[in-house]
Design an enzyme around this catalytic site. Structure first.
Site, short mmCIF file in Angstrom:
data_model
loop_
_atom_site.label_atom_id
_atom_site.label_comp_id
_atom_site.label_asym_id
_atom_site.label_seq_id
_atom_site.Cartn_x
_atom_site.Cartn_y
_atom_site.Cartn_z
N ARG A 1 34.49 36.63 -30.70
CA ARG A 1 35.62 37.31 -30.07
C ARG A 1 36.92 36.53 -30.21
NH1 ARG A 1 34.11 39.74 -24.38
NH2 ARG A 1 35.03 41.58 -25.33
N LYS B 1 26.44 41.84 -4.93
CA LYS B 1 25.34 41.49 -5.82
C LYS B 1 24.09 41.19 -5.00
CE LYS B 1 27.82 39.58 -9.81
NZ LYS B 1 28.05 38.37 -10.63
N GLU C 1 37.72 34.62 -24.09
CA GLU C 1 37.39 33.72 -25.19
C GLU C 1 38.59 33.38 -26.06
OE1 GLU C 1 33.71 35.99 -23.99
OE2 GLU C 1 35.78 36.54 -24.49
#
Length: 633
Positions: A394, A281, A366
């Site tokens: 979700r 990243k 989730e």
């Protein structure tokens, strides 16, 4: 400039392999310059430059499909597929989306925004190709964090059933490598394993050993364990994938031949392929490499100076929640904080530092987060689930089945309620009121400002039932929260302004959440009563009836979906009481609201002061004392 000449993958393919590294540097610099001017996701996109180039260089896009999981790392892909000039409009109203969108480009094979969906979507495309007799490949690009989502493993489990599936899964491992550091040896082994020699040899050995099944099984186990010594292949092979890697995702000399090999294997019907790519990243921008979290989604900044924190006299709702959580945890040792991979976004950084043994980041999972909380509640703990409104969608089954039916005291702190601006429809938190208030045992609270948010969090925490407190992104009007842990009487709203208009022209605005303040602004112009309801469920039924008795017109105001929302709850109260009263429902219309500046989007929905006043006077035209300043005339 090479990048200026690239508007399609076909033009990219005209470059020689030797020209690609220079293109990568140009593309990386363009992304840095562009995002610094518009804001947006940066670290992840700097990390996918070479991978994006290699994918479009090797695969036959758009006929071959590329599905970007979550999609926040797709800027290089967008730039290489004809949208370079539109990057200046990124995430702005009527501008380029920050995520892939099928309506935006034929190269955006699947719209994304939420996590762990790519393998399922790509698998569906691959099976569709086979059904139609088309020779194409579907590619899913998924990050290591997204691989923690159960849906990704469900898809791999299903995909492995089809041993001729033209599917390629690319694991973009940009956080912590699953295996030892990559290098020349790993690159060589990975390329060898995917090349013609290995595949042909393996096919020959398989045909020989097929006459002796026990010997073939023994040989397979030897192969699995041997490859497991140099790569984390075993788990993926058990799912039915051919695993290759890990390789350096910034090394085009490694990426391109590897992708050529896995595409060929997929086209030849050798089954689903899995390529493990390690990227970094923030690659190429030192500040982002050093702090990829800070540069994950920055606002506008000077690339020379980097992101600078801007002091603000206002606390955000997220900060209010984070401080409340620490204060409540100090008082109650049974409190635990749970988040599905949103520590920074949900304001749990300080809580993790102060209460590490009571902090749980369960990954992008989730469903698991909600049922995990339910299990803790069964044992007397007091779970607080910090989750974005859009991500609670979700885990709706778990919310009903595991929490609400058992009436467990789990508190859901719903951040990013309402419209979220630049992230657009995939992240909008406009459905929670409608999908929560229909669940038995569920309590739903809508604070109007920062101070009330803290008080309602305390109120919800002390309830012996599941509860949700919803609050928007950013700051409110700037009311300073109390340092105490105060509660508000359950299910009781308040009158914030009382109308002095004569009968026949008296209107009451029933406000839920932060829209209380534009309601008060409008009320000064049309002399309206304003109620701050605070609770969607239990709704203050007596207050709604009283307002209906004392006023000629009613207006409900919320930053959630009109259909099934808080306004609908008020209508249900009137219907049950047999009361007939003209009522105007204002909220988010029955459409997906696109990305853009929050204030522009709210104005588009008619939910700023001007829009609210306009809607009220158009619906009730005999309210003649509306000032032209409010109507914008």
């Amino acid at each position: 400039m090479t990048l200026d000449s690239i508007n399609t993958p076909a033009e990219l393919k005209k470059l020689t392999r030797e020209e690609l590294p220079a293109l990568a540097e140009e593309l990386r610099q363009f992304i840095l310059d562009s995002v610094s001017k518009t804001g947006g996701h940066l670290s992840s996109n700097l990390g996918t430059v070479e991978l994006s180039i290699a994918l479009h260089y090797v695969f036959d896009t758009p006929d071959d499909r590329i599905v970007w999981d979550v999609g926040h790392q797709s800027y290089p892909h967008k730039i290489l597929t004809g949208r370079r000039e539109k990057m200046a409009s990124l995430r702005q109203f009527n501008g380029l989306s920050g995520f892939p969108r099928r309506s935006e480009s034929e190269y955006d094979a699947f719209g994304t925004g939420h996590s762990s969906t790519s393998i399922s979507a790509a698998m569906g495309m691959a099976r569709a190709f086979q059904t139609k007799g088309e020779k194409h490949v579907a590619v899913a690009v998924i990050g290591d964090s997204a691989m923690t989502g159960g849906m990704a493993f469900e898809a791999m489990n299903n995909a492995g059933v089809y041993d001729d599936l033209p599917l390629v899964v690319i694991l973009n491992d940009n956080d912590m490598s699953i295996s030892p550091a990559v290098g020349a040896l790993n690159r060589h082994l990975a390329r060898l394993l995917s090349g013609n020699i290995y595949s042909a040899t393996k096919k020959g050995i398989d045909s020989v050993l097929s006459i002796a099944p026990p010997l073939r099984e023994f040989a397979k186990r030897l192969e699995d364990h041997a490859k497991g010594m140099v790569s984390p292949s075993t788990i993926f092979q058990e799912f039915g994938f051919n695993y290759f890697g890990p390789i350096d995702g910034h090394d085009l000399d490694a990426l391109i031949p590897m992708l050529q090999n896995v595409r060929r294997l997929a086209i030849e019907g050798r089954g689903p392929q899995f390529l493990h790519v390690v990227t970094r990243k923030g690659q190429g921008y030192e500040l982002a490499e050093a702090d990829p979290v800070l540069y994950h989604g920055p606002s506008k900044f000077d690339p020379e100076e980097g992101v600078k924190s801007k002091p603000s006299s206002k606390k955000t709702f997220t900060q209010v929640f984070g401080e409340w959580l620490c204060d409540m945890a100090q008082v109650d040792p049974l409190l635990v904080g749970i988040t599905p991979a949103m520590r920074e976004g949900s304001g749990l950084v300080e809580f993790e530092k102060r209460f590490p043994k009571r902090y749980y980041d369960v990954g992008i999972a989730e469903q698991h987060a909600v049922t995990f909380a339910a299990g803790m509640a069964c044992e007397g703990m007091k779970p607080v689930v910090a989750i974005y409104s859009t991500f609670l969608q979700r885990a709706y089954d778990q919310l009903i089945h595991d929490v609400a039916i058992q009436d467990l005291p789990v508190l859901f702190a719903l951040d990013r309620a309402g419209l979220v601006g630049a992230d657009g429809a995939t992240h909008a938190g406009v459905y929670d009121i409608a999908f929560l208030r229909c669940i038995p045992n569920m309590l739903v609270m809508t604070p109007a400002d920062e101070a009330e948010c803290r008080d309602l969090l305390t109120t919800a925490f002390h309830q012996p039932h599941p509860s949700a407190v919803r609050y928007p992104r950013g700051s409110g009007v700037g009311t300073m929260p109390s340092t105490e842990l105060r509660t508000i009487p359950l299910g009781k709203g308040e009158i914030r302004r009382k109308s002095n208009a004569p009968l026949g022209k008296r209107v009451a605005i029933i406000a839920f959440g932060t829209l209380l303040y534009p309601a008060l602004e409008v009320a000064e112009q049309i002399d309206a009563t304003v109620a701050n309801m605070r609770f969607v469920k239990p709704l203050d039924v007596d207050l709604v009836k009283s307002l209906a008795n004392d006023h000629d017109y009613l207006v409900t105001l919320e930053d959630g979906a009109i259909e099934g929302g808080a306004g609908s709850a008020c209508l249900e109260v009137l219907a049950k009481a047999g009361m007939t009263k003209p009522l105007l429902q204002l909220g988010i219309p029955d459409e997906f609201v696109e990305h853009g500046d929050y204030s522009i989007l709210m104005a588009q929905c008619g939910l700023d002061a001007i829009g609210i006043a306009k809607s009220i006077t158009e619906r009730f035209p005999d309210l003649l004392n509306v000032k032209t300043a409010v109507l914008g005339k």
